[in-house]
Scaffold this active site. Structure first.
Site, short mmCIF file in Angstrom:
data_model
loop_
_atom_site.label_atom_id
_atom_site.label_comp_id
_atom_site.label_asym_id
_atom_site.label_seq_id
_atom_site.Cartn_x
_atom_site.Cartn_y
_atom_site.Cartn_z
N GLN A 61 33.64 -6.43 12.00
CA GLN A 61 33.41 -5.03 12.23
C GLN A 61 34.55 -4.75 13.49
O GLN A 61 35.03 -5.58 13.70
CB GLN A 61 32.05 -4.74 12.67
CG GLN A 61 31.02 -4.52 11.58
CD GLN A 61 29.57 -4.29 12.11
OE1 GLN A 61 28.59 -4.96 12.52
NE2 GLN A 61 29.37 -2.85 12.19
N HIS A 62 34.66 -3.38 13.75
CA HIS A 62 35.24 -2.93 15.03
C HIS A 62 36.90 -3.11 14.97
O HIS A 62 37.29 -2.32 15.74
CB HIS A 62 34.91 -3.78 15.96
CG HIS A 62 33.44 -3.93 16.26
ND1 HIS A 62 32.46 -3.06 16.38
CD2 HIS A 62 32.56 -5.00 16.58
CE1 HIS A 62 31.02 -3.56 16.35
NE2 HIS A 62 31.45 -4.62 16.67
N ASP A 78 30.06 -6.57 8.50
CA ASP A 78 29.61 -8.02 8.12
C ASP A 78 28.05 -8.23 8.54
O ASP A 78 27.20 -8.64 7.85
CB ASP A 78 30.18 -9.12 8.72
CG ASP A 78 30.48 -8.97 10.39
OD1 ASP A 78 29.94 -7.98 11.10
OD2 ASP A 78 31.15 -9.67 10.87
#
Length: 488
Positions: free
Chosen positions: A70-71, A243
């Protein structure tokens, strides 16, 4: 009917091919990613193709979905070309940007800013979140910020590449609730982007155009049809997810379960129907991949605490586990604070690790090994406490990730967490969750297929919570005494 799930994690890409109706594993493959916290997305695409080849190809699958770290900030120009290497979740250069954004939204008052972020977006900025990386880009690379016509996350970009990438156009970009909720400019409670926050992050004036953001799909919606990556013409693309949401789906977590994932990062998350509002920023108001909320706490330091300690002792992680079980509970007062790469929870990007309570009696490999395991688990136990404080129900822990292979960690986890622990059979749960989402798309229906039950059947290993909670409380109390002595 076959479906595929892809896990594009920090360190590698994994592909699983499963039967859509039974979930039976047919074949799998993997490939490595480069090290670093700044990565050219082209490396992910290369690894995905290598992992697909290693898995025997995807020409026979009906649907595929991508779960990914992520991110990560993937900036695209008007032609769909990557503007600069992606900044990953564990890149902490945007620490100051996070603090600036908090203060700005609170008109200079940090407490007010944290409360405003929690209420407006559901998360309080930390360096991991995409919104802080966009502010860093605006301040340090304004030319690249100005070129940015669209912002995607790793799973968004890979799904888009499977659909044809630049040839499909920026309008084909899609994401899901789970991954969008980790950006810092999408609210899981309202299901909407927060454009004012995005404008603030990029320092764009009122009325100026904002970058295109991926459309946010429902859990079983289609992101289009496959065009690249060895997919058969017409193969469906699932919405995909981050995830953590994929792992929760893969392990079939339900309300009352907390998933404790010990990989590169340490994550505690729990399916919930109630969105958290945590001004402290410890609990992030994320969404899951089924339509629920997924309140989550993440630490930067997890499995690599074990490998680093093993390296210090000159042993492998298997022997480290044996040593840890030779030492008494509490390690005789020896505490390892595991902030080896800074820390996200608590928010201390400049912190370092520390060892407290070193005496002649505790100067043994066994004591240090035990302190490493207990220190890692204490950080995660703090996260579980934070979830409970936000009203999340936690009855038991599902222990997954590479670190869950450690027998010492398995045995000590119920002591420190104060709850029974279930260890599902080893599997690629992020990729499995993505495959389960792909099967949901291919088969239809209101709920995902019920083959993600490995965590709930006889193949799992159960560790009961101790009848006497005193030793676990003592470990955590000793850890709390020294936890805040570390630098920030």
């Amino acid at each position: 009917m076959l479906v595929a799930g892809i896990d594009s994690s920090t360190q590698s890409c994994k592909v699983v091919v499963r039967d859509a109706e039974t979930g039976a594993l047919v074949r799998s493959g993997r490939a490595s990613h480069p090290d670093g916290t700044e990565v050219d997305p082209a490396a992910w695409w290369t690894a995905l193709q290598e992992a697909v080849e290693d898995a025997g190809g995807l020409a026979d699958v009906e649907a595929v979905a991508v779960g990914a770290q992520q991110h990560g900030m993937v900036c695209l120009d008007a032609d769909g070309q990557v503007v600069r290497p992606a900044l990953l979740w564990n890149d902490t250069r945007s620490a100051q940007a996070a603090q600036d954004l908090i203060l700005e939204l609170g008109d200079g008052d940090e407490e007010a800013g944290r409360r405003a972020w929690a209420e407006q977006v559901g998360v309080v900025p930390v360096p991991s979140f995409t919104v802080t990386k966009l502010r860093w880009l605006a301040d340090h690379e304004p030319e690249n910020a100005a070129r940015t016509a669209a912002v995607a996350l790793p799973h968004d970009w890979l799904t888009w590449m499977l659909a044809g990438g630049p040839e499909a156009g920026l309008e084909a970009l899609a994401t899901d609730r789970g991954d969008a909720s980790g950006t810092g400019y999408w609210n899981a409670s309202t299901g909407e982007y927060v454009p004012d926050v995005l404008r603030r992050a990029l320092r764009r004036d009122e009325g100026a155009d904002l970058p295109r953001l991926p459309r946010v799909l429902g859990p079983s919606e289609s992101a289009g049809r496959g065009a690249e990556g060895g997919l058969a013409p017409g193969a469906q693309l699932g919405a995909g997810t981050g995830d953590n949401a994929a792992a929760s789906l893969g392990v079939d977590a339900r309300p009352g379960d907390v998933v404790v994932s010990i990989g590169t990062s340490g994550v505690v998350s729990a399916p919930s129907d109630t969105p958290p509002v945590d001004p402290s920023g410890i609990v992030a108001g994320f969404a899951d991949a089924t339509g629920r909320q997924l309140p989550l706490v993440c630490t930067l330091n997890a499995a690599r605490v074990l490998t680093a300690t093993a390296s210090i002792l000159g042993v492998d992680v298997g022997r480290l586990s044996e040593l840890a079980l030779e030492a008494p509970s509490g390690s005789g007062g020896l505490v390892l604070v595991p902030y080896l790469e800074g820390e996200r929870t608590p928010d201390r990007p400049g912190a370092t690790g520390a060892v407290h309570g070193l005496t002649l009696a505790t100067s043994t490999p066994a004591h240090l090994a035990r302190a490493a395991v207990e220190g890692l688990l204490c950080g995660l136990a703090d996260g579980v406490d934070a979830l409970v404080a936000q009203g999340t129900r936690v009855d038991r822990a599902l222990l997954v990730g590479g670190g869950a292979k450690s027998e010492a960690l398995r045995q000590i986890a119920p002591v420190v967490l104060g709850r029974p622990v279930l260890v599902p059979p080893p599997a690629e749960y992020v990729a499995d969750g993505a495959a389960r989402q792909a099967a949901w798309l291919a088969l239809g229906g209101d709920e995902p297929p019920t083959w993600g039950e490995g965590a709930r059947d006889g193949e799992s290993v159960a560790y009961d919570a101790p009848e006497d909670p005193a030793p676990g409380r003592a470990v955590r109390e000793r850890y709390a005494q020294v936890r805040d002595l570390t630098d920030r």
